[in-house]
Design an enzyme around this catalytic site. Structure first.
Site, PDB file in Angstrom:
ATOM      1  N   GLY A 110     -64.172-113.477  98.075  1.00 29.54           N
ATOM      2  CA  GLY A 110     -64.363-114.416  96.972  1.00 29.54           C
ATOM      3  C   GLY A 110     -65.667-114.188  96.252  1.00 29.54           C
ATOM      4  CD  GLU A 113     -62.662-115.621 110.082  1.00 26.65           C
ATOM      5  OE1 GLU A 113     -62.750-116.083 111.231  1.00 26.65           O
ATOM      6  OE2 GLU A 113     -62.311-116.291 109.107  1.00 26.65           O
ATOM      7  N   GLY A 132     -61.904-119.343 111.365  1.00 28.84           N
ATOM      8  CA  GLY A 132     -62.984-118.937 112.262  1.00 28.84           C
ATOM      9  C   GLY A 132     -64.322-119.544 111.932  1.00 28.84           C
TER      10      GLY A 132
END
Length: 426
Positions: free
Chosen positions: A210, A231, A329
């Site tokens: 993003g 992750e 996560g």
């Protein structure tokens, strides 16, 4: 290995009332999902389970409700409406613990649908861009159906699956799902600069996808000896690796290598990771294990939020009672970074929504889920600065958060803080 079948024939292994795992994100096996949806009139009560899916999700259409019920460990945009209408369900779980759903038999799997590379000379396919919980699903499902795609990058680590494990194979050359990187906005760049100011040389990064992660990464070109244990990551990492900024030389775990559990981005990213020995794609129960994360130096975990209240409570999976994404996560890395020597746990978010509503609020919306508690948050970053919350009283937290809120909302937040805490300057 020449015994390929059609997608329609492959999914005939699935029976009514089966529990079916579907690989997710950039590895979503769209042709197999479409072939499964085409059986809506002959199947009943099939439960699917997966992380966030990319692309179309026809099994979540209203006319498939009797045949299929998707269960999301993380809700993507293609399932939000179905979840809201009761045609799909959300399972809150830390990503680090998600593989246990399969290995402990909490979700005994009948079939796993996965998307893999062609086999190598030794007969091993690669799970490519999505190892996460997929490895556990492949190991525990009674039947595994594979979509073999020559455009799936071959990655190293835990990604290997021998061709003998598959009950059916379908072949199609198809571009992977993904996202082209966008130019960060001025607000995202301001947030990125503020986050980058917290990153020290030798730090181990956890980043996502993003505008804010990309903006942050673009501000790190003068840093040295950064590592990557995350992750997931996207295109923003590539330039820093090629410039030698990310080299992993200070890491304790997988020194000199990048560690991730899934990837999503552009074709440039998929070409970059193909057969790249610098990358280890590992299961989520390792990448997101707090004890593993904390062993690396100066872990700097960069996460985001839907909203945060004046005490530091973070809502990241829902907007009030409306389920939006997932636990993922965030807590795994927030805690791991906090316990790492020199580590920093960061929540980075714009001060306001695109509609001008403050994302720093007196109280979380009614029904909002607290993904990260007020006791776990260290740093909160907006385009207006950095608030350090660790060891601060509720009054001090409120003052620090108001200082980085959007100016249009500070007066309202100050009134709310005074009503609650009486004196926020104490």
């Amino acid at each position: 290995m020449q015994n390929f079948t059609s997608a329609e024939e492959a999914v005939k292994l699935i029976k009514s009332n089966d529990k079916v795992f579907i690989q997710a994100a950039a590895a979503t096996p769209t042709p197999l999902i479409e072939a499964l949806a085409a059986r809506k009139d002959e199947l009943r009560g099939v439960q699917t389970i997966h992380l966030h899916m990319e692309g179309p999700m026809p099994i979540a259409d209203p006319d498939c409700h009797e045949a299929f019920h998707p269960n999301a460990l993380f809700i993507g945009s293609n399932l939000r409406q179905a979840v809201a209408e009761g045609r799909a369900s959300y399972i809150p779980v830390f990503l680090s613990e998600a593989p246990l759903l399969f290995r402990r038999g909490i979700w005994p799997l009948d079939v796993a649908l996965v998307h893999v590379s062609p086999p190598d000379l030794h007969g091993y396919c690669s799970l490519g861009v999505s190892v996460d919980v997929t490895k556990a699903a492949v190991e525990t499902a009674r039947y595994v159906i594979g979509m073999v795609n020559p455009l799936m990058p071959r990655t190293h680590g835990d990604a290997q699956v021998h061709v003998s494990r598959f009950s059916a194979l379908y072949y199609e050359e198809r571009p992977l799902l993904g996202h082209e990187p966008k130019q960060p906005t001025d607000i995202e760049m301001a947030i990125g600069r503020n986050v980058a100011s917290l990153v020290e040389d030798g730090a181990t990064l956890q980043v996502g996808i993003g505008g804010i992660p990309n903006a942050t990464l673009s501000c790190l070109t003068n840093h040295k000896d950064l590592g990557l244990h995350t992750e997931m990551f996207s295109d923003g990492v590539i330039d820093l690796v090629q410039k030698g900024v990310i080299n992993g030389c200070m890491k304790k775990k997988y020194r000199g290598r990048m560690v991730s559990t899934f990837l999503i981005g552009s074709r440039r990213l998929y070409d970059f990771v193909h057969d790249n020995p610098m990358l280890a794609m590992l299961e989520a129960n390792y990448t997101n294990d707090t004890s593993v994360i904390r062993s690396n130096p100066k872990v700097t975990a960069i996460n985001s939020a839907i909203e945060i209240d004046l005490t530091g409570q973070v809502s990241a999976d829902s907007i009030g009672t409306r389920l939006y994404s997932g636990v993922g996560g965030q807590m795994d890395f927030i805690r791991g970074a906090s316990l790492s020597e020199g580590g920093k746990a960061i929540i980075a978010l714009p001060s306001a929504t695109t509609r001008g509503e403050s994302k720093i609020v007196p109280l979380l919306k009614q029904g909002a889920g607290v993904v990260t508690t007020r006791a776990h948050v260290n740093y909160v970053v907006t385009e207006y600065g950095v608030a350090y919350l660790f060891g601060q009283s509720l009054r001090q937290r409120a003052r620090a958060l108001i200082n980085i809120a959007h100016p249009d909302h500070r007066e309202e937040l100050e009134r709310a803080a005074f009503d609650r805490f009486k004196n926020i300057n104490a």
